[in-house]
Design a protein around this motif. Structure first.
Motif, mmCIF file in Angstrom:
data_model
loop_
_atom_site.group_PDB
_atom_site.id
_atom_site.type_symbol
_atom_site.label_atom_id
_atom_site.label_comp_id
_atom_site.label_asym_id
_atom_site.label_seq_id
_atom_site.Cartn_x
_atom_site.Cartn_y
_atom_site.Cartn_z
ATOM 1 N N ALA A 1 0.828 -1.206 0.000
ATOM 2 C CA ALA A 1 0.000 0.000 0.000
ATOM 3 C C ALA A 1 0.859 1.251 0.000
ATOM 4 O O ALA A 1 0.516 2.258 -0.647
ATOM 5 N N GLN A 2 1.978 1.206 0.701
ATOM 6 C CA GLN A 2 2.895 2.343 0.678
ATOM 7 C C GLN A 2 3.458 2.545 -0.729
ATOM 8 O O GLN A 2 3.560 3.684 -1.219
ATOM 9 N N ARG A 3 3.808 1.443 -1.403
ATOM 10 C CA ARG A 3 4.298 1.547 -2.780
ATOM 11 C C ARG A 3 3.200 2.080 -3.696
ATOM 12 O O ARG A 3 3.474 2.875 -4.606
ATOM 13 N N MET A 4 1.962 1.667 -3.464
ATOM 14 C CA MET A 4 0.838 2.174 -4.249
ATOM 15 C C MET A 4 0.714 3.693 -4.103
ATOM 16 O O MET A 4 0.541 4.413 -5.097
ATOM 17 N N THR A 5 0.803 4.181 -2.869
ATOM 18 C CA THR A 5 0.674 5.618 -2.635
ATOM 19 C C THR A 5 1.841 6.376 -3.256
ATOM 20 O O THR A 5 1.652 7.437 -3.859
ATOM 21 N N GLU A 6 3.037 5.837 -3.127
ATOM 22 C CA GLU A 6 4.209 6.480 -3.736
ATOM 23 C C GLU A 6 4.064 6.538 -5.260
ATOM 24 O O GLU A 6 4.436 7.539 -5.890
ATOM 25 N N THR A 7 3.526 5.489 -5.851
ATOM 26 C CA THR A 7 3.304 5.478 -7.299
ATOM 27 C C THR A 7 2.245 6.500 -7.681
ATOM 28 O O THR A 7 2.363 7.188 -8.711
ATOM 29 N N ALA A 8 1.210 6.622 -6.863
ATOM 30 C CA ALA A 8 0.171 7.620 -7.123
ATOM 31 C C ALA A 8 0.773 9.022 -7.138
ATOM 32 O O ALA A 8 0.455 9.833 -8.025
ATOM 33 N N VAL A 9 1.645 9.317 -6.195
ATOM 34 C CA VAL A 9 2.304 10.628 -6.159
ATOM 35 C C VAL A 9 3.122 10.840 -7.425
ATOM 36 O O VAL A 9 3.085 11.907 -8.046
ATOM 37 N N ARG A 10 3.847 9.806 -7.834
ATOM 38 C CA ARG A 10 4.680 9.911 -9.043
ATOM 39 C C ARG A 10 3.835 10.180 -10.282
ATOM 40 O O ARG A 10 4.262 10.910 -11.193
ATOM 41 N N LEU A 11 2.632 9.610 -10.333
ATOM 42 C CA LEU A 11 1.767 9.804 -11.499
ATOM 43 C C LEU A 11 1.018 11.136 -11.478
ATOM 44 O O LEU A 11 0.377 11.488 -12.470
ATOM 45 N N GLY A 12 1.070 11.851 -10.349
ATOM 46 C CA GLY A 12 0.353 13.119 -10.254
ATOM 47 C C GLY A 12 -1.011 12.998 -9.610
ATOM 48 O O GLY A 12 -1.828 13.916 -9.711
ATOM 49 N N MET A 13 -1.269 11.882 -8.918
ATOM 50 C CA MET A 13 -2.528 11.689 -8.195
ATOM 51 C C MET A 13 -2.368 12.318 -6.811
ATOM 52 O O MET A 13 -2.075 11.654 -5.832
ATOM 53 N N THR A 14 -2.569 13.615 -6.742
ATOM 54 C CA THR A 14 -2.138 14.400 -5.584
ATOM 55 C C THR A 14 -3.023 14.260 -4.357
ATOM 56 O O THR A 14 -2.656 14.743 -3.282
ATOM 57 N N ALA A 15 -4.180 13.617 -4.478
ATOM 58 C CA ALA A 15 -5.090 13.489 -3.324
ATOM 59 C C ALA A 15 -5.406 12.041 -3.022
ATOM 60 O O ALA A 15 -6.439 11.742 -2.421
ATOM 61 N N THR A 16 -4.522 11.118 -3.414
ATOM 62 C CA THR A 16 -4.803 9.693 -3.268
ATOM 63 C C THR A 16 -3.899 9.067 -2.222
ATOM 64 O O THR A 16 -2.689 9.262 -2.233
ATOM 65 N N GLN A 17 -4.525 8.310 -1.316
ATOM 66 C CA GLN A 17 -3.816 7.531 -0.308
ATOM 67 C C GLN A 17 -4.368 6.107 -0.334
ATOM 68 O O GLN A 17 -5.580 5.910 -0.343
ATOM 69 N N PHE A 18 -3.480 5.122 -0.348
ATOM 70 C CA PHE A 18 -3.904 3.727 -0.310
ATOM 71 C C PHE A 18 -3.501 3.095 1.019
ATOM 72 O O PHE A 18 -2.437 3.399 1.566
ATOM 73 N N ARG A 19 -4.360 2.215 1.520
ATOM 74 C CA ARG A 19 -4.087 1.477 2.755
ATOM 75 C C ARG A 19 -4.161 -0.037 2.551
ATOM 76 O O ARG A 19 -3.765 -0.796 3.416
ATOM 77 N N ASN A 20 -4.718 -0.468 1.418
ATOM 78 C CA ASN A 20 -4.753 -1.896 1.101
ATOM 79 C C ASN A 20 -4.770 -2.056 -0.411
ATOM 80 O O ASN A 20 -4.880 -1.071 -1.150
ATOM 81 N N ALA A 21 -4.659 -3.295 -0.862
ATOM 82 C CA ALA A 21 -4.529 -3.574 -2.296
ATOM 83 C C ALA A 21 -5.844 -3.852 -2.980
ATOM 84 O O ALA A 21 -5.892 -3.961 -4.206
ATOM 85 N N ASN A 22 -6.933 -4.002 -2.194
ATOM 86 C CA ASN A 22 -8.182 -4.467 -2.781
ATOM 87 C C ASN A 22 -9.325 -3.467 -2.734
ATOM 88 O O ASN A 22 -10.308 -3.619 -3.450
ATOM 89 N N GLY A 23 -9.249 -2.457 -1.864
ATOM 90 C CA GLY A 23 -10.322 -1.485 -1.781
ATOM 91 C C GLY A 23 -11.342 -1.767 -0.708
ATOM 92 O O GLY A 23 -12.365 -1.077 -0.628
ATOM 93 N N LEU A 24 -11.109 -2.774 0.131
ATOM 94 C CA LEU A 24 -12.011 -3.018 1.246
ATOM 95 C C LEU A 24 -12.077 -1.785 2.141
ATOM 96 O O LEU A 24 -11.111 -1.015 2.209
ATOM 97 N N PRO A 25 -13.204 -1.550 2.830
ATOM 98 C CA PRO A 25 -13.419 -0.265 3.506
ATOM 99 C C PRO A 25 -12.294 0.131 4.469
ATOM 100 O O PRO A 25 -11.870 -0.655 5.307
#
Length: 404
Positions: A143-167
């Protein structure tokens, strides 16, 4: 003084609640105004925003999260660190994830390619966690790698905590950010993008699917991507379509029903394709993120219940073993309506009905004028085929009246 103070307090409350109210507004649909959340449509070639409302407001991504999981799997494939035929094993932690999932037994595995297909056709939560553990050792690290990738892509308001989207209340995105992720998937991995068209596949002798209904609804133009649902965010979708050599991506959040979400996306694409792009419109990455959220689209007392909130009569054409069979019967009924000269066709309503732990799918043409519903059933009866007219009040859980 007390009156002034009261007015000031009321004004502050209004300021605090206005952003939440702004998240949900009505959009047009054949069955009348429908509540919906943020949405936008983007030209893939230029990045121009064609249609947009509240695209920067915070939202829970639900299973749209798996788009980023897939992005990272594609990265590993492209770099040669992963192969499509490699084995994807499942830990007990992965197997324990709630549905939707593949429900694999202890020690059972799939290939990386089957895992990708399962993420699209089944939105499998266990598979998403298995990929996270395979690529990063643990889901939190992934999830940390997901968030770091989001920042790299310009997804400036995205935070991930899991890989599947469960609440998870801390897992946040925006329609703007999800459009940027869709553009990246299309542009960065053209050799793998076709996995987002997966409707079904076989795992041994078991057929897994069906996938994205939008692919059928907007054929032949639609070519992916993903849907997602949790109670807080409602029914969400990111879709891509190619028409007259031009590709658009659209995002729509916050619907109370999946069929209304899909219907709206088709209308959004039609509207967006009618608009021209020439480089002068605002680019998606120029949109500003910001705004309270996410809204609670479906309170937990209502979430998970099946509602028939369409005003017209319905025609029940039988109950079948799987969604695809029920959909074929629905399509045949719609075609019959057309040949009978009906001015308006009904809406798809495939209703899951369970009896003795067996679930079947009822094929229903919904929201018809009473005369049209009666005429269609009379035609079916004349051909000695099953057909029943149902009223909105007939749709009451556990729907035993639709078992056949």
């Amino acid at each position: 003084m007390n009156v002034r103070l009261l007015l000031c307090l009321l004004g502050l409350v209004g300021l605090l609640t206005a952003p939440a109210r702004a998240q949900i507004a009505t959009v047009a649909s054949p069955s009348g105004p429908v509540p919906a959340g943020p949405y936008l449509a983007v030209d893939v070639a230029t990045g121009e925003v064609l249609v947009e409302r509240n695209a920067g407001i915070s939202w829970q991504p639900a299973s749209l999260t798996k788009m980023m999981t897939i992005y990272l799997v594609f990265e590993e494939l492209k770099a040669g660190r992963l192969q499509l035929g490699s084995t994807l094993a499942f830990t007990e932690n992965a197997r324990a994830k709630p549905a939707s999932k593949l429900v694999l037994a202890a020690g059972q595995s799939v290939t990386v390619e089957q895992g990708l297909q399962a993420l699209v056709a089944r939105s499998a939560n266990d598979v998403a966690t298995a990929f996270a553990e395979r690529l990063s050792g643990s889901e939190p690290a992934f999830a940390q790698r997901m968030t770091e990738t989001a920042v790299r892509l310009g997804m400036t308001a995205t935070q991930f905590r899991n890989a599947n989207g469960l609440p998870d209340g801390a897992q946040q995105t925006t329609a703007r950010d999800m459009a940027i992720l869709a553009l990246a998937l299309i542009k960065d991995f053209p050799q793998y993008y076709s996995y987002f068209r997966t409707q079904e596949f076989y795992l041994g002798k078991t057929k897994v699917g069906p996938g994205l209904k939008f692919l059928d609804l907007y054929a032949p133009y639609a070519d992916g991507l993903k849907t997602g649902f949790v109670c807080a965010s409602g029914f969400n979708i990111v879709g891509s379509a190619v028409r007259d050599g031009r590709r658009l991506v659209a995002v729509a959040f916050g619907f109370r029903r999946g069929d209304l979400r899909d219907e709206f996306l088709v209308r959004l694409f039609d509207e967006a394709f009618a608009l021209k792009t020439g480089g002068s419109r605002q680019k998606v990455w120029q949109l500003r993120n910001g705004g309270n959220g996410p809204a609670m689209v479906l309170p937990y007392g209502e979430c998970g219940t099946i509602r028939y909130d369409m005003p017209g009569d319905a025609v029940w054409l039988g109950t079948y073993g799987d969604w695809r069979a029920a959909k074929n019967v629905f399509d045949a009924g719609q075609a019959r309506l057309g040949t009978m000269g009906s001015a308006t066709l009904g809406k798809e309503y495939i209703l899951p009905v369970t009896s003795n732990k067996v679930t079947r799918q009822a094929a229903i043409i919904a929201d018809l004028e009473p005369a049209a519903a009666q005429k269609l059933c009379a035609d079916y009866h004349a051909r000695k085929s099953f057909c029943e007219v149902k009223k909105p009040g007939d749709f009451m859980a556990p729907f035993s009246g639709f078992w056949r």
